[in-house]
Structure formats: structure tokens, C-alpha cells
Enzyme design. Structure first.
Site, mmCIF file in Angstrom:
data_model
loop_
_atom_site.group_PDB
_atom_site.id
_atom_site.type_symbol
_atom_site.label_atom_id
_atom_site.label_comp_id
_atom_site.label_asym_id
_atom_site.label_seq_id
_atom_site.Cartn_x
_atom_site.Cartn_y
_atom_site.Cartn_z
ATOM 1 N N LYS A 272 2.067 -2.234 5.228
ATOM 2 C CA LYS A 272 1.514 -0.987 4.734
ATOM 3 C C LYS A 272 0.055 -1.085 4.308
ATOM 4 C CE LYS A 272 5.608 1.448 3.177
ATOM 5 N NZ LYS A 272 6.137 2.296 2.119
ATOM 6 N N ARG A 273 -0.270 -2.133 3.651
ATOM 7 C CA ARG A 273 -1.593 -2.140 3.043
ATOM 8 C C ARG A 273 -2.698 -2.644 3.963
ATOM 9 N NH1 ARG A 273 0.818 -5.956 -0.485
ATOM 10 N NH2 ARG A 273 0.692 -4.325 -2.033
#
Length: 517
Positions: A272-273
Site C-alpha cells: 500500500k505505501r
RNA sequence: GCCGUGUUGGUCAACCGGUUAAGACGCCUCCCUUUCACGGAGGAAUAACGGGUUCGAUUCCCGUACAUGGUACCA
């Protein structure tokens, strides 16, 4: 693979997308939602969104609303959800808290589960003590449960008093020692596990909330879910769910499972990041972490059309067997089949993603993108007054735009005269003869009452012949005069679009400027 | 470590025992265009490895390697 779900066709198909509102919605999540939606719509069924918010420590304000915003942008409309009324609510697991306890108790009564009173410290101690190089992560399983503090090892009296005293405890499933647990996955076929190797997962946490494991099973049953699609990261815990179905509602009532392959990033798993580090978005829409205020860019804001976004996601791991690559949502609904979903994970390729967007921009009528582009222009301080003029411009430049922001560079000169010119291209070509030509051209165009592409071109070329200059050399100069650089559609079309007065004005201004090069 | 799942060009992928192993993205060449694109025509580039089964394996089976997921009172 057998189309095992077909025999259920007399029953209404119901699927659910069950995200946990803890942050941005990434590619894989959208695709899971999309496949659920496509399957449901194809079979005339219901698409349900259930919020899996059983972990109160991970509550993120705004995440749920964000999730619905993303689904809406993608054109994935829930039939039932916390914000779309239905008969099987509530659709937030936190609001269903009390119902799970009943089932947990039922399991205990039938000796399929037990109370465990081990404190986090005791669990930690067990894990460190039992940890060896060969077994780096010891499980709370049939091998160790008899050494722990639970209703299997404690006397009934002790258990009763611990419970009566309100001692914090969890409920754990008691996995059978030696049983083959298998089921047929719609994508993977038969998948099997040895029950002895599965740990005694917590079903009900100390705070009374269920874990995912209990909650999915109970809710899928209560919500009459017929097909359960989720990411492949859940496959490992599927045996727990299968056992729960067997103990609680009957294996024959279990939904058909489909574990979707993972979407990978350029260097393995797509996390996600890592959006920023990849150089491309991973979230559907911009997500700002409320704690850190950190903004992660989304596909929407990057300039993707939702049609392109769902198209590229749909074909990442699925195809209809033909050579077709561009699918509308309508076509996807028509053609989607879960059996044609790939088994293997797919690496996400941003270049190809851009190609899809480009194709969709080309395919889309100007009216379909005008709102978006208008917003872009206004953001840059350019106001768009004439919608029909705007559409003409969009039609003219569409083919050269891959992402929505590209429209600015590709169309700004239709709204503002150039401030800088491509000097390197002009300087070697500019001389007295050219100056004379363009001065005459401005005058001639000024007398033309029928200002259109054909006439502009005719006047342009006739004058070139008169002055004995090759039209080709002049065209490039005209283009730079109108645009400022060597981009855009046919120069005569640009002139025609911006109009007679503006064309003449730009030629005159540029002539003066070019003199100083 | 253990368990699960997977593995066709750089990437997405078709094929489901017999094919010169499609197609797309990207890359390269050419044409079109005295712009940038679009478009068109070509090109390079693929079945992880080793065993079986079979008249015949990219297709089926078994190993190995690699990748990936799980191994939480997270989902």
C-alpha cells in the site's frame, strides 16, 4: 474445471465485498470488488458491501466514506451496504457484535471451541520458549493447547469461576487432530489442508468482538452469501472457515469460494505505501492519512478515466479468451466468468495501464471528458466559456493525450496565445523572405470572409507559390506562431479553430518576435 | 522452518496431448506527417529445471528451484 456453481442457479446469487476500513483502497481491493460486482450482475444477483471493522484499534476516521467514494467513482454500485439499505443489515460488523457471541457459545457447547485465558504475556512466553530454528513461529495448536490456560486444561469449576470473575478470555476453535480439510475453489480447483497443521485460531477476542474468521462465516451465512471471492492471502485460513461452516451451518450450505490471485508490484508484492516509490499510484483515489497527513496519490487524480481503470483491472488476471482488450463495464458484466480468472499473480505494469487510459480517451466522445478537462483548465486559471468551442478543441487533441493532465499542454494554445516560442526551430528558418511572406499572409487572411480550413490552406499555398517559397517550410513556422511549439493537429485546423482575428494577431505578434531571434 | 498457492517473451497473456506457441503493452525499423501524435507495415523477444506417463508433451504426474501468501486477541 467443473462449473460447480451452476447447480445453485435456482437460488439468487449474492456476493459480498468485505473491506476493512483502515486506509486507502488499493488496486487489488478494487479488483476484488469489481469481480464480485461483475459476477453478481452477470447472474442477476446482489452485490453487497460489508464493512469488516472488528478491529477497533485500527479504526481510521474517513476510511469508510473514502471506500464508498472509490466504488462510486469506479461505477461499482452496491445493492446493499451500510449506506444502501437492504434486508440483511446491519452491514457493519461492529454493529453486529452481539450476534457473534451466540455462535461462539454454540461451538463451545458442542466442544468445537474452548475458552482460553492466556494473557498476551503468557502467549508471548510460549512463543519464545517453543521457538527453535526449525520452528521460528510456534502456533497455538493441538500440540501446545494442553499446556496452556484454557477450558481444556482447567477444571470446569476453575473455568466457571474465572468466567464469573470476568477474567479476560478469548474463544478459540479446536482444530481436529487429523482430518483432511478440502474444498473446491472456483479458481484453484480442489485445495486441501491437514487439520493438524492448522492452529487454534481465536474466534472471539477478549473485547467481545469476533475475529475475521468467525465474522465471515457467520455473516456470510446470515447474509445468504452464495459465492465468496477474496484475495489469495486468505487461502491459508480457509480451512478454519471450512471447519466453522461444518460446525455451525453445514458444509453443504457453504458459499462457493474463489481466491483471487494477488496483484504484484514491480519488485514483488504490491504494498500500500509504496505508491510514491513505484512512480505510479496504487490507490484508486487520493488518500490522506488522517494521522500523518501524508497524501498518497490515486489513479483518479493521476488522470485516469474510471472506465479505463476498471478495464485495466478487469483484464489483470482475467480475459474472455478472445483478443479483445477494451471492455466497457457493460461488456464486462456480459462476458465475465470466474473460471477464466488466472491462478497466478500478475505484475502490475503502469505502461500498459497508461495505454488503456489512452485508448479510452481516444474512444470517448469529447462530451465524456469535457467536465474533467474543464476542471483541469479552471484549476490552472483558464476559464472555459464556450462549451461547443471546448468540445471542438477536445476532439482535435484527444488522440495525443494519455492522461487527463496532458490536455493542458495539448490544448492550452487554443485559449491563450503563446508566450514563448520554439526559438531553436525558428531561428535557422527565419529570414526577410519569410517575414515578407507572413506579413502578406496576415493581410490576405484579413480580407477573407470565408475563413475555413480549406480556404486558409488555399490562401497559404497560393501565396507561397507567388513568393516562390516551399509551403512545407512555412507550415512549421505558422505552427510555431500559433502554438509556440511544434505540437498539435494540422496548423490550418488550429487557425480555423482559434478564428480569423486571433490567427492574424498571432501571426503579427510572432513576426515581430521572430525578428529578434 | 512449516503449511498453502503459483510459474508461457521484459510485462499482461491465448492454448486446455499433436500449433511455424496467438494477440496486446513496451522496445527497434520503415511508411504517413516538413510538427507532436494517431494510423499502417515489419522486427527482436517466451513454455524455470530435472524425471516420468504417452506414439507424441508447453499442456498430465512427481521432484527441485524460484516467487508469493499464511504462520496475530490484523484484516
Amino acid at each position: 474445471m467443473p462449473a460447480t456453481y451452476l447447480y445453485l442457479m435456482n437460488e439468487k446469487i449474492r456476493v459480498r465485498f468485505a473491506p476493512s476500513p483502515t486506509g486507502g483502497l488499493h488496486l487489488g481491493g478494487v479488483r476484488t470488488a469489481l469481480y464480485n460486482y461483475l459476477f453478481a450482475k452477470k447472474h442477476g444477483g446482489d452485490f453487497i458491501v460489508r464493512i469488516e471493522d472488528t478491529d477497533q484499534t485500527r479504526f481510521v476516521p474517513g476510511a469508510e466514506q473514502y471506500l464508498f467514494d472509490c466504488l462510486e467513482w469506479c461505477g461499482i454500485k452496491p445493492d446493499e451496504s451500510p449506506v444502501h439499505s437492504g434486508d440483511f443489515g446491519p452491514y457493519r460488523q461492529s454493529e453486529r457484535k452481539s450476534t457473534y457471541r451466540t455462535y461462539a457459545e454454540q461451538l463451545i457447547e458442542n466442544e468445537f471451541a474452548y475458552y482460553a485465558f492466556d494473557t498476551p504475556e503468557e502467549l508471548e512466553k510460549m512463543r519464545t520458549q517453543l521457538k527453535t530454528p526449525e520452528n521460528p513461529s510456534p502456533q497455538y495448536d493441538r500440540m501446545v493447547r494442553m499446556q496452556m490456560k484454557n477450558s481444556l486444561t482447567l477444571s470446569p469449576g476453575e473455568v466457571k469461576s474465572l468466567l464469573a470473575n470476568g477474567t479476560p478470555h478469548v474463544t478459540r476453535i479446536k482444530m481436529p487432530a487429523d482430518e483432511k480439510i478440502s474444498f473446491t475453489d472456483l479458481i484453484h480447483g480442489e485445495v486441501s489442508f491437514d487439520s493438524g497443521l492448522v492452529d487454534d485460531k481465536v474466534l472471539l477476542k477478549a473485547d467481545g468482538m469476533p475475529t475475521y474468521h468467525l465474522a465471515v462465516v457467520v455473516d456470510d451465512h446470515l447474509m445468504k452469501i452464495t459465492h465468496a471471492f477474496r484475495g489469495e492471502e486468505w487461502l491459508s485460513s480457509a480451512p478454519v472457515h471450512v471447519m466453522l461452516w461444518k460446525y455451525l451451518f453445514g458444509i453443504e450450505n457453504m458459499p462457493q469460494w474463489a481466491h483471487l490471485p494477488l496483484i504484484l508490484g514491480p519488485s514483488g508484492k504490491l504494498s500500500k505505501r509504496d505508491g510514491a516509490t513505484y512512480g505510479f499510484p496504487v490507490f484508486a483515489m487520493n488518500w490522506t492519512d488522517p494521522k500523518t497527513n501524508e497524501l498518497v496519490e490515486g489513479f483518479k487524480e493521476k488522470g485516469f478515466l474510471p472506465e479505463a481503470f476498471i478495464n485495466l483491472l478487469a483484464v489483470l488476471g482475467w480475459n474472455d479468451g478472445s483478443e479483445q482488450e477494451i471492455f466497457s463495464m457493460h461488456e464486462l458484466v456480459e462476458k465475465f466468468s470466474i473460471e477464466r480468472v488466472h491462478k497466478g499473480g500478475a505484475k502490475f505494469d503502469f505502461e500498459k495501464a497508461k495505454w488503456y487510459n489512452h485508448e479510452w480517451i481516444k474512444k470517448m466522445p469529447a462530451s465524456g471528458i469535457s467536465t474533467l478537462v474543464k476542471k483541469l483548465f479552471e484549476l490552472k486559471g483558464v476559464s472555459v466559456k464556450d462549451p461547443s468551442y471546448f468540445n471542438t478543441v477536445l476532439e482535435l487533441v484527444k488522440d495525443r493525450c494519455t492522461l487527463i493532465p496532458d490536455f493542458y499542454e495539448q490544448a492550452i494554445y487554443f485559449f491563450k496565445e503563446p508566450l514563448v516560442y520554439d526559438e531553436v526551430s525558428i531561428k535557422p528558418k527565419w529570414d526577410e523572405a519569410k517575414k515578407d511572406y507572413f506579413e502578406s499572409l496576415a493581410a490576405i487572411l484579413g480580407q477573407e470572409d470565408n475563413f475555413n480550413v480549406e480556404n486558409i490552406e488555399l490562401l497559404f499555398k497560393t501565396l507561397a507559390t507567388e513568393k516562390n517559397i516551399k509551403p512545407g517550410e512555412l507550415q512549421m513556422i505558422l505552427r510555431v506562431m500559433l502554438v509556440g511549439s511544434k505540437i498539435g493537429p494540422a496548423a490550418f485546423a488550429i487557425a480555423n479553430t482559434i478564428g480569423k482575428a486571433e490567427t492574424i494577431s498571432r501571426i503579427e505578434k510572432a513576426t515581430i518576435r521572430f525578428e529578434s531571434f
